[in-house]
Design a protein around this motif. Structure first.
Motif, short mmCIF file in Angstrom:
data_model
loop_
_atom_site.label_atom_id
_atom_site.label_comp_id
_atom_site.label_asym_id
_atom_site.label_seq_id
_atom_site.Cartn_x
_atom_site.Cartn_y
_atom_site.Cartn_z
N ASP A 160 5.20 31.79 6.18
CA ASP A 160 3.70 31.36 5.38
C ASP A 160 2.96 30.17 6.08
O ASP A 160 3.60 29.90 7.32
CB ASP A 160 4.40 31.26 4.03
CG ASP A 160 4.62 32.25 3.51
OD1 ASP A 160 4.11 33.33 3.30
OD2 ASP A 160 5.41 31.79 2.44
N TYR A 193 8.97 29.98 7.21
CA TYR A 193 9.51 31.80 6.80
C TYR A 193 10.29 31.37 5.49
O TYR A 193 10.50 29.88 4.83
CB TYR A 193 10.65 31.63 7.55
CG TYR A 193 10.21 31.65 9.30
CD1 TYR A 193 8.58 32.02 9.64
CD2 TYR A 193 11.61 31.35 10.31
CE1 TYR A 193 8.86 31.57 10.74
CE2 TYR A 193 11.57 31.50 11.42
CZ TYR A 193 9.87 31.21 11.60
OH TYR A 193 9.43 31.37 13.60
N ASN A 194 9.92 32.43 5.00
CA ASN A 194 9.83 32.23 3.31
C ASN A 194 11.07 33.98 3.68
O ASN A 194 10.55 34.83 3.58
CB ASN A 194 8.73 32.95 2.34
CG ASN A 194 9.25 32.83 1.39
OD1 ASN A 194 10.55 33.15 0.50
ND2 ASN A 194 8.25 33.01 -0.37
N TYR A 195 12.64 33.41 3.00
CA TYR A 195 13.57 34.76 3.62
C TYR A 195 13.66 35.16 1.62
O TYR A 195 14.23 36.38 1.57
CB TYR A 195 14.97 33.79 3.75
CG TYR A 195 14.57 33.86 4.91
CD1 TYR A 195 15.17 34.61 6.26
CD2 TYR A 195 14.33 32.31 5.30
CE1 TYR A 195 15.17 33.80 7.48
CE2 TYR A 195 14.29 31.96 6.29
CZ TYR A 195 14.85 32.94 7.24
OH TYR A 195 15.23 33.30 8.78
N HIS A 208 15.67 32.67 -2.02
CA HIS A 208 15.66 32.83 -0.31
C HIS A 208 17.22 32.36 0.23
O HIS A 208 17.33 33.02 1.62
CB HIS A 208 14.56 31.48 -0.31
CG HIS A 208 15.31 29.99 -0.53
ND1 HIS A 208 15.12 29.51 -1.86
CD2 HIS A 208 15.74 30.00 0.59
CE1 HIS A 208 16.19 28.87 -1.54
NE2 HIS A 208 16.54 28.38 -0.26
N PRO A 218 4.43 25.77 -3.34
CA PRO A 218 5.09 26.33 -1.94
C PRO A 218 3.20 27.11 -1.27
O PRO A 218 2.78 27.21 -1.76
CB PRO A 218 5.46 27.72 -2.55
CG PRO A 218 5.62 27.01 -3.72
CD PRO A 218 4.41 26.00 -4.73
N SER A 247 9.94 31.17 -3.10
CA SER A 247 11.26 31.16 -2.37
C SER A 247 12.45 31.54 -3.54
O SER A 247 13.10 31.59 -2.59
CB SER A 247 11.66 30.03 -1.38
OG SER A 247 10.48 29.74 -0.48
N TYR A 260 12.26 38.26 7.49
CA TYR A 260 11.17 36.63 6.34
C TYR A 260 9.48 37.48 6.60
O TYR A 260 9.38 37.72 7.55
CB TYR A 260 11.93 35.48 7.21
CG TYR A 260 11.52 35.58 8.40
CD1 TYR A 260 9.90 34.62 9.00
CD2 TYR A 260 12.34 35.32 9.15
CE1 TYR A 260 9.85 34.62 10.46
CE2 TYR A 260 12.20 34.96 10.50
CZ TYR A 260 11.12 34.72 11.32
OH TYR A 260 10.87 34.90 12.21
#
Length: 164
Positions: A123, A52-54, A62, A135, A59, A120
């Protein structure tokens, strides 16, 4: 009204929809079939890894406390609206530019949808070499990057045509 979808860049909006559907479909497959942080090696340099990318790209922000979710969502919709307006301004003769715009719109909306629904971005595509990892990204990110590259190519192509 038909002219709007046949003689402007809006004739490629089907590509935005295709990107959005492909993005959300692949993310649903990941959610249903890969545990969080599980990595499945596909090639010696490529994994499916559920993360998960917040934040935003790479990121960025994040760990900013949650406000970034709404900030990036608003930016995605604002940029999409602006790019949609630019796309409407393109002519029937232009092809690369409205395709680039459509890829960017589809990708931006795909990631914005994730932020709205999940909080989020999901990915799962990871490229790596030995201990170096790019990433994680997704279909929407790929579409945005391809769209950006096409914008740059179009910019140089049009500059050369104007100089001729």
């Amino acid at each position: 009204m038909l002219k709007l979808f046949t003689e402007t860049g809006w004739r490629f909006l089907w590509l935005s929809v295709l990107v959005l559907v492909a993005d959300q479909y692949t993310k649903a497959l990941v959610l249903d079939n890969i545990e969080l942080y599980q990595a499945i090696q596909i090639l010696p340099f490529f994994n499916f890894t559920h993360v998960y990318n917040y934040g935003a790209a790479f990121s960025f922000l994040h760990d900013a406390g949650g406000w970034q979710r709404w900030f990036f969502t608003i930016i995605a919709f604002a940029v999409s609206a602006l790019v949609l307006w630019w796309s409407k301004q393109t002519t029937k003769q232009q092809i690369m530019l409205p395709i680039a715009f459509s890829l960017i719109i589809g990708g931006a909306i795909g990631n914005a949808y994730d932020r709205l629904v999940h909080g989020y971005v999901i990915d799962f595509l990871v490229l790596y070499y030995q201990d170096w990892y790019w990433p994680a990204f997704n279909v929407a990110d790929s579409a945005i990057c391809i769209g950006a590259v096409l914008l740059i190519i179009d910019m140089f192509k049009n500059k050369e045509e104007k100089n001729d």
